[in-house]
Each structure stands twice: as C-alpha cells, then as structure tokens.
Design a protein around this motif. Structure first.
Motif: not given
Length: 98
Positions: A42-45, A47, A66, A69-70, A73, A75, A84, A86
C-alpha cells in the motif's frame, strides 16, 4: 497468516492495497525474511494480516501489520523494520454479496 482467496478479497474491500500474487518472484525472499504470509503493498509499504488477539479470536478478524516502509516517494524500494501493527482491523468473514 496466509489468507485464502476469499479472505484476500475481503481484506482488499477494507484495505486500500494490492495483494502480491503467490507466484510472484519476490515471494520466496519475503517468506525467508518474514515467514509464510499473504503480502500486501500500500502507500505505506509492505504489510501482512495477523490474527487479532482476543478471547473469541477464531481468525475472523485480522490486524494489518506493516513490515517495511517505502524509502522515498517513488515507492521503488522498501526498508524493513520491526513489525508495526496499524489501527486497521479487517473482518475476514464478512459476506460481500450485498
């Protein structure tokens, strides 16, 4: 936790992400690093879904965790970190036929 196709579909209705197909060439490396899971981007990396710890937890609910992480920007690259959890909890048994 490894999800079946119905659970993946239910998760994606509640979580804006893409499931990485089981046949993707990156899956063996991800499984060596993080274990046997269904992976989502996803946008956060990167999961996974883990069962919610509860008295009645029969794997009906899962929390999005998660793992990486990316790095920027674009990605294009992921940086692994400690898992982590969520705030997002998905219902893996919701009937989607409305």
């Amino acid at each position: 936790m490894k999800l079946n196709s119905s659970q993946i579909e239910r998760t994606l209705h509640q979580f804006d992400a893409q499931a990485i197909p089981a046949e993707h060439p990156a899956i063996p490396k991800l499984e060596r690093l993080f274990g046997d899971h269904t992976y989502f981007l996803d946008n956060n990396g990167l999961n996974i879904v883990e069962p919610v710890e509860a008295e009645q937890a029969d794997n009906r609910f899962g929390v999005i965790v998660n793992l990486a992480s990316w790095t920027d920007d674009s990605a294009a690259s992921l940086q692994p970190h400690e898992p982590e959890p969520t705030e997002l909890v998905v219902d893996l048994e919701t009937d989607l036929r409305h």
